[in-house]
Enzyme design. Sequence first.
Site, PDB file in Angstrom:
ATOM      1  N   SER A 142       0.856  -1.434   0.150  1.00 47.31           N
ATOM      2  CA  SER A 142       0.147  -0.258  -0.369  1.00 47.31           C
ATOM      3  C   SER A 142       0.912   1.120  -0.255  1.00 47.31           C
ATOM      4  O   SER A 142       2.075   1.143   0.396  1.00 47.31           O
ATOM      5  CB  SER A 142      -0.879   0.261   1.448  1.00 47.31           C
ATOM      6  N   TYR A 155      -1.987  -1.284  10.524  1.00 50.41           N
ATOM      7  CA  TYR A 155      -2.332  -1.168   9.047  1.00 50.41           C
ATOM      8  C   TYR A 155      -0.643  -0.530   8.373  1.00 50.41           C
ATOM      9  O   TYR A 155      -0.283  -1.187   7.711  1.00 50.41           O
ATOM     10  CB  TYR A 155      -3.260  -0.415   8.579  1.00 50.41           C
TER      11      TYR A 155
HETATM   12  P1  NAD Z   1     -11.554  -5.773   0.595  1.00 51.97           P
HETATM   13  O1  NAD Z   1     -12.109  -5.426   1.253  1.00 51.97           O
HETATM   14  O2  NAD Z   1     -12.689  -6.007  -1.200  1.00 51.97           O
HETATM   15  O3  NAD Z   1     -11.465  -7.320  -0.229  1.00 51.97           O
HETATM   16  C1  NAD Z   1     -10.713  -8.376   0.508  1.00 51.97           C
HETATM   17  C2  NAD Z   1     -10.299  -9.682   0.040  1.00 51.97           C
HETATM   18  O4  NAD Z   1      -9.975 -10.539   1.125  1.00 51.97           O
HETATM   19  C3  NAD Z   1     -12.097 -10.135   0.769  1.00 51.97           C
HETATM   20  O5  NAD Z   1     -11.546 -11.149  -0.436  1.00 51.97           O
HETATM   21  C4  NAD Z   1     -11.974 -10.645   1.523  1.00 51.97           C
HETATM   22  O6  NAD Z   1     -12.635 -12.138   1.548  1.00 51.97           O
HETATM   23  C5  NAD Z   1     -10.684 -11.588   1.722  1.00 51.97           C
HETATM   24  N1  NAD Z   1     -10.454 -11.633   3.627  1.00 51.97           N
HETATM   25  C6  NAD Z   1     -10.348 -10.405   4.517  1.00 51.97           C
HETATM   26  N2  NAD Z   1     -10.129 -10.830   5.612  1.00 51.97           N
HETATM   27  C7  NAD Z   1      -9.656 -12.612   5.057  1.00 51.97           C
HETATM   28  C8  NAD Z   1      -9.451 -13.690   5.923  1.00 51.97           C
HETATM   29  N3  NAD Z   1      -8.951 -13.584   7.190  1.00 51.97           N
HETATM   30  N4  NAD Z   1      -8.834 -14.587   5.264  1.00 51.97           N
HETATM   31  C9  NAD Z   1      -9.390 -14.697   4.211  1.00 51.97           C
HETATM   32  N5  NAD Z   1      -9.452 -13.147   3.278  1.00 51.97           N
HETATM   33  C10 NAD Z   1      -9.853 -12.263   3.574  1.00 51.97           C
HETATM   34  O7  NAD Z   1      -9.970  -4.996   0.371  1.00 51.97           O
HETATM   35  P2  NAD Z   1      -9.392  -4.797  -1.207  1.00 51.97           P
HETATM   36  O8  NAD Z   1      -9.447  -3.260  -1.046  1.00 51.97           O
HETATM   37  O9  NAD Z   1      -9.343  -4.709  -2.572  1.00 51.97           O
HETATM   38  O10 NAD Z   1      -7.942  -4.999  -0.510  1.00 51.97           O
HETATM   39  C11 NAD Z   1      -6.795  -5.896  -0.628  1.00 51.97           C
HETATM   40  C12 NAD Z   1      -5.133  -5.442  -0.497  1.00 51.97           C
HETATM   41  O11 NAD Z   1      -5.200  -4.179  -0.919  1.00 51.97           O
HETATM   42  C13 NAD Z   1      -5.675  -5.374   0.893  1.00 51.97           C
HETATM   43  O12 NAD Z   1      -4.218  -6.022   1.575  1.00 51.97           O
HETATM   44  C14 NAD Z   1      -5.168  -4.041   1.399  1.00 51.97           C
HETATM   45  O13 NAD Z   1      -4.538  -3.752   2.507  1.00 51.97           O
HETATM   46  C15 NAD Z   1      -4.662  -3.461  -0.311  1.00 51.97           C
HETATM   47  N6  NAD Z   1      -4.759  -2.312  -0.206  1.00 51.97           N
HETATM   48  C16 NAD Z   1      -6.126  -1.764  -0.929  1.00 51.97           C
HETATM   49  C17 NAD Z   1      -5.962  -0.510  -1.471  1.00 51.97           C
HETATM   50  C18 NAD Z   1      -7.865   0.273  -1.518  1.00 51.97           C
HETATM   51  O14 NAD Z   1      -7.639   1.511  -1.287  1.00 51.97           O
HETATM   52  N7  NAD Z   1      -8.469  -0.363  -0.971  1.00 51.97           N
HETATM   53  C19 NAD Z   1      -4.708   0.330  -1.174  1.00 51.97           C
HETATM   54  C20 NAD Z   1      -4.034   0.182  -0.863  1.00 51.97           C
HETATM   55  C21 NAD Z   1      -4.087  -1.630  -1.009  1.00 51.97           C
END
Ligand code: NAD
Length: 260
Positions: A142, A155
């Site tokens: 991130s 985080y």
């Molecule tokens: P999201 O909530 O849409 O998806 C998260 C996914 O992880 C889902 O499929 C959920 O079922 C799964 N998950 C959650 N807890 C879990 C567990 N204990 N075991 C197995 N699966 C689990 O989130 P996102 O925004 O797509 O985030 C995905 C990744 O990207 C994360 O690591 C997040 O930190 C990172 N990220 C997101 C952003 C953003 O702006 N959305 C920015 C930077 C990094």
Amino acid sequence: MLKGKVAVVTGSTSGIGLGVARALAAQGAAVMLNGFGAEREIEEIRAGLERVSGAKAAHHPADMSKPSEIERLIEAAESKLGAVDVLVNNAGIQHVAPIESFPPEKWDAVLAINLSSSFHTIRAALPGMKKRGWGRIVNIASSHGLVASVQKAAYVAAKHGLVGLTKVVALETAGTGITCNAICPGWVLTPLVQKQIDALAARERLSGEAARRKLLAEKQPSGEFATPEQIGGLAVFLCSPAAEQIRGASLAIDGGWTAQ
Ligand code: NAD
């Protein structure tokens, strides 16, 4: 490009992970999905991947906070699809609170899912990659792996840790055909971020649209969200021969967030 390869994408039933899974499938990879959700929706996603890739796709519900389940996820990928060639560590959660009132159990959960799970998947998948002399490990970190924001102690700590883990694995595999890199997205409009937009709208009595604009304006100079498709595109590039000498890098895809 990825025909005959097997990819595991953690947390791929939603958001960025789903975007990456679809991008890898579009290159012909067999994909092991992981993550929570309604059975019927997950089955639709799985069947959709098979249509796109012409290869098998499967789902394993391992909870990424539990090392024994993580081991079973990698074993299931190997037995159902074949040896793991591409590992994308994406599962992640967020909790927002000042450090004095940050619940210790939330700290533990964020560290377990956003950082330790990658240690466990890499440990399990790396020996097979080494045996075959090829592999791609992509850690979804991130902007918060590179810089900090208030109220995100767990985080930011976990994502900085993931960037560090990425470098160590890249060094330990430097003389092999295996690469390990981190992708550092800025704001991407997924359920994880929608929760933060909803909280901002409630706190400051803003409309959804105004809260979305404010969230972007605070951090992301482009004023636009990055998309799961764009993150998927970068993950595919990291699997390509052109990326073979990109090792231990943290690649920002953040609309200029970390250029400031
Ligand atoms: P999201 O909530 O849409 O998806 C998260 C996914 O992880 C889902 O499929 C959920 O079922 C799964 N998950 C959650 N807890 C879990 C567990 N204990 N075991 C197995 N699966 C689990 O989130 P996102 O925004 O797509 O985030 C995905 C990744 O990207 C994360 O690591 C997040 O930190 C990172 N990220 C997101 C952003 C953003 O702006 N959305 C920015 C930077 C990094």
